[in-house]
Design a protein around this motif. Structure first.
Motif, PDB file in Angstrom:
ATOM      1  N   VAL A 109      -6.534  -8.053 -83.193  1.00 53.77           N
ATOM      2  CA  VAL A 109      -5.202  -8.516 -83.573  1.00 53.77           C
ATOM      3  C   VAL A 109      -4.667  -9.498 -82.526  1.00 53.77           C
ATOM      4  CG1 VAL A 109      -2.837  -7.710 -83.757  1.00 53.77           C
ATOM      5  CG2 VAL A 109      -4.637  -6.491 -84.932  1.00 53.77           C
ATOM      6  N   GLU A 110      -4.872  -9.158 -81.236  1.00 50.80           N
ATOM      7  CA  GLU A 110      -4.345  -9.998 -80.152  1.00 50.80           C
ATOM      8  C   GLU A 110      -5.092 -11.327 -80.063  1.00 50.80           C
ATOM      9  OE1 GLU A 110      -5.111  -6.788 -79.829  1.00 50.80           O
ATOM     10  OE2 GLU A 110      -3.126  -5.902 -79.619  1.00 50.80           O
ATOM     11  N   MET A 129      -4.057 -18.326 -83.338  1.00 50.44           N
ATOM     12  CA  MET A 129      -3.052 -18.947 -84.206  1.00 50.44           C
ATOM     13  C   MET A 129      -2.015 -19.696 -83.389  1.00 50.44           C
ATOM     14  SD  MET A 129      -2.513 -15.985 -87.030  1.00 50.44           S
ATOM     15  CE  MET A 129      -1.060 -16.587 -87.875  1.00 50.44           C
ATOM     16  N   TYR A 130      -1.630 -19.106 -82.267  1.00 47.67           N
ATOM     17  CA  TYR A 130      -0.633 -19.730 -81.379  1.00 47.67           C
ATOM     18  C   TYR A 130      -1.155 -21.076 -80.889  1.00 47.67           C
ATOM     19  CZ  TYR A 130       2.522 -20.246 -77.370  1.00 47.67           C
ATOM     20  OH  TYR A 130       3.435 -20.712 -76.475  1.00 47.67           O
ATOM     21  N   LEU A 169      -2.722 -12.918 -75.918  1.00 47.60           N
ATOM     22  CA  LEU A 169      -1.304 -12.600 -76.076  1.00 47.60           C
ATOM     23  C   LEU A 169      -1.119 -11.131 -76.445  1.00 47.60           C
ATOM     24  CD1 LEU A 169      -0.042 -15.672 -78.174  1.00 47.60           C
ATOM     25  CD2 LEU A 169       0.239 -15.260 -75.716  1.00 47.60           C
ATOM     26  N   SER A 170      -0.311 -10.420 -75.679  1.00 48.62           N
ATOM     27  CA  SER A 170      -0.047  -9.021 -75.988  1.00 48.62           C
ATOM     28  C   SER A 170       1.338  -8.652 -75.461  1.00 48.62           C
ATOM     29  CB  SER A 170      -1.125  -8.129 -75.361  1.00 48.62           C
ATOM     30  OG  SER A 170      -0.823  -6.794 -75.610  1.00 48.62           O
ATOM     31  N   PRO A 171       2.361  -8.866 -76.278  1.00 50.03           N
ATOM     32  CA  PRO A 171       3.734  -8.596 -75.828  1.00 50.03           C
ATOM     33  C   PRO A 171       3.902  -7.178 -75.289  1.00 50.03           C
ATOM     34  CG  PRO A 171       3.757  -9.702 -77.959  1.00 50.03           C
ATOM     35  CD  PRO A 171       2.326  -9.394 -77.650  1.00 50.03           C
ATOM     36  N   MET A 172       3.162  -6.208 -75.892  1.00 47.51           N
ATOM     37  CA  MET A 172       3.270  -4.815 -75.438  1.00 47.51           C
ATOM     38  C   MET A 172       2.906  -4.664 -73.973  1.00 47.51           C
ATOM     39  SD  MET A 172       1.475  -2.947 -78.560  1.00 47.51           S
ATOM     40  CE  MET A 172       0.793  -1.549 -77.722  1.00 47.51           C
ATOM     41  N   GLU A 180      -6.622 -12.873 -82.483  1.00 49.00           N
ATOM     42  CA  GLU A 180      -6.225 -13.668 -83.649  1.00 49.00           C
ATOM     43  C   GLU A 180      -4.886 -14.349 -83.403  1.00 49.00           C
ATOM     44  OE1 GLU A 180      -7.327 -14.113 -87.060  1.00 49.00           O
ATOM     45  OE2 GLU A 180      -9.226 -13.702 -86.054  1.00 49.00           O
ATOM     46  N   ALA A 181      -3.932 -13.585 -82.863  1.00 47.32           N
ATOM     47  CA  ALA A 181      -2.595 -14.139 -82.609  1.00 47.32           C
ATOM     48  C   ALA A 181      -2.698 -15.278 -81.596  1.00 47.32           C
ATOM     49  CB  ALA A 181      -1.658 -13.047 -82.112  1.00 47.32           C
TER      50      ALA A 181
END
Lengths: 200, 348
Positions: free
Chosen positions: A149-150, A156-157, A111-114, A152-153
């Motif tokens: 960071v990505e 968690m998701y 996941l990487s919204p950027m 990990e997110a």
């Protein structure tokens, strides 16, 4: 002097490959030019073959040349264990450890919204389709995304969604590299290793 | 520690490629616009990898696209060579010949730069005070530097999500990570501020001698006690604006004298003294960490007209193993003197 257009085209195409800059592309192009025709033909054939015969496994999205990959069709393996990874290369790394005999699921990213990558851009829907019919009592999903960071997110998701449907979920442990000296570990790794310590 | 030599290429108006510095007080004397501040700025950059406030493209000599600064640092336990290549938007750092990051430099070298512009720390925007805190903490703790980088990345990702049409679940995942890292950063900041406040208050009393008490605290906008609650309280605003509006990246340092904000009510002189006290705290904390004194860089001491502050600055320089002091006139004590004219630095 200007390069002939065939050479320019070759350099441009090679330069599109990841990790290849303009200078490397030029060096590769000259190298290819100096190779015997037979070898160039073999390289071109290998690229085409790979492109034509390789696809993603229908079940786990690993790279394979058959409908289902050799891991998914292996009955010796534990089919009640699914390890979720970001890339096919991560799968290979875990396979090399020889410690794991369950199945995999390759997300093809994190996941990487950027970068415009949300849950729909990954193979998350396919994972949950797969999990219908999964035995909640004995099955387990291991989240082995990266510790960035990505990653990990993403873990968690997935953990949230998996817990909602009552599936046992675990995250690979992080901490110190085996055989590493404590003094050479970076401070964040060491901090997390202490937070996530376990009782002996 | 000692800055043995400073080298440069294409750095602002400087022409001399190399400067050998002595122990004690090194004095750089020259007229205005001769390049005194440039020498100190280059020294600070070479010793820390930090460029105070400026863009790299602005410190390159006009018309040049590449530059360089280098320092040779002598510590009790050895010598380190720091080389920093400069191109617009990028620093290429090498430590003893090996590629390194700015946080690697903090292990082997430290310097404190005190300039007349420091008063902006008090009256300028909150980002200047956050930068003071973050850059000092990053030098004191590698863990902070790494956490802070991770935190900024999470804020960026979260903001990207807020700008698009974010799913409830996706946002809550990034918020959870944001709260986790934000809390760690806040805890480290609060611990550091406690120490900074103690040291700065003592220094303030020594410099000002006005019996006032300097207090420093962290101000986080909302009254809510924890980051999770603050995030909930600002949910509407952040959806409307598409950015994360609370958190350590928005916090501010508040400086008070006897309970009154210096930013709002302080005089120019009080602000200068308070900013100097912050620099002294930086100096002392780096000294504690390295068990050695950082290189002290004192820019344009002669512009300091207040006798107390001037005396305090020169005292500080005289009681440290090495200081580099610039001014339009030489200070009373001076171990090695250089003069600057048109970017050319020569030993006197």
């Amino acid at each position: 002097m200007k390069y002939p257009s065939a050479l320019i085209q070759l350099i441009r195409e090679l330069g599109k490959l990841p990790g290849v800059g303009p200078k490397s592309a030029q060096r590769l192009a000259f190298h290819l030019f100096n190779l015997p025709e037979e070898e160039v033909r073999e390289l071109a054939q290998a690229i085409l073959n790979a492109k034509n015969s390789l696809k993603q496994c229908k079940l786990c999205y690993n790279i394979t040349d058959t409908e289902l990959c050799s891991i998914c069709t292996d009955h010796q393996r534990n089919h009640e264990l699914i390890c979720v990874v970001e890339q096919p290369a991560d799968l290979l790394a875990i396979e090399r450890s020889g410690e794991y005999d369950g199945l995999y699921h390759v997300l093809h990213g994190s996941l990487s919204p950027m970068n415009g990558i949300g849950p729909d851009q990954l193979t998350i829907a396919a994972l949950f389709e797969r999990l219908q019919g999964f035995d909640q009592n004995t099955g387990e999903v291991i989240l082995a995304t990266a510790t960035t960071v990505e990653g990990e997110a993403t873990a968690m998701y997935l953990a949230r969604l998996l817990t909602d449907i009552g599936i046992t979920t675990s995250r690979i442990a992080y901490g110190l590299p085996v055989g590493g000296d404590l003094e050479y570990a970076d401070e964040v790794t060491l901090g997390r290793a202490i937070t996530n310590r376990r009782k002996l | 520690m000692l800055l043995r030599s400073l080298s440069q290429l294409n750095y602002r108006n400087l022409l001399s490629p190399r400067l050998e510095l002595a122990e004690g007080i090194n004095v750089i004397v020259g007229n205005n616009a001769a390049g005194k501040s440039n020498v100190l700025e280059a020294a600070y950059l070479a010793c820390t990898g930090d460029l105070p406030g400026g863009k790299i493209s602005e410190v390159l000599r006009l018309g040049e696209v590449e530059g360089f600064v280098g320092a040779r640092i002598k510590r009790i336990d050895g010598i380190s060579n720091i080389d920093i290549g400069l191109t617009p938007g990028k620093k290429i750092i090498r430590l003893d010949g090996q590629t390194a990051r700015a946080l690697d430099i903090a292990k082997v070298s430290a310097a404190v730069l005190i300039t007349p512009e420091d008063a902006d720390l008090i009256h300028g925007s909150p980002s200047l005070r956050r930068h003071y805190l973050d850059s000092l903490l990053a030098k004191l703790s590698r863990r902070y530097a790494l956490l802070h980088r991770e935190y900024n990345r999470v804020v960026e990702q979260r903001n990207a999500l807020l700008k698009g049409r974010a799913g409830e679940l996706s946002l809550s995942i990034w918020s959870a990570k944001f709260v986790e890292l934000g809390n760690e950063i806040m805890a480290m900041r609060l611990r550091a501020i406690k120490r900074i406040a103690e040291i700065a208050n003592t220094s303030y009393a020594e410099i000002a001698d006005d019996g006032k008490c300097l207090g420093i605290s962290l101000h986080s906008g909302l009254a809510a006690s924890n980051l999770q609650e603050k995030l909930q309280a600002t949910a509407h605003e952040e959806q409307a604006r598409g950015v994360t509006v609370v958190g350590p990246h928005r916090d501010d340092l508040v400086l008070e004298l006897d309970g009154y904000s210096i930013q709002a009510y302080g005089s120019r002189g009080e602000a200068r003294t308070a900013s100097l006290a912050l620099r002294v705290a930086e100096y002392r904390l780096l000294q504690e960490k390295h068990r050695e004194t950082p290189v002290l860089l004192l820019d344009d001491f002669s512009s300091e007209l207040d006798a107390n502050r001037r005396e305090y600055l020169l005292d500080l320089a005289a009681n440290t193993p090495q200081a580099v002091v610039s001014g339009t006139e030489p200070p009373p004590r001076c171990d090695q003197r250089f003069s600057v004219s048109g970017g050319l630095v020569s030993a006197f």
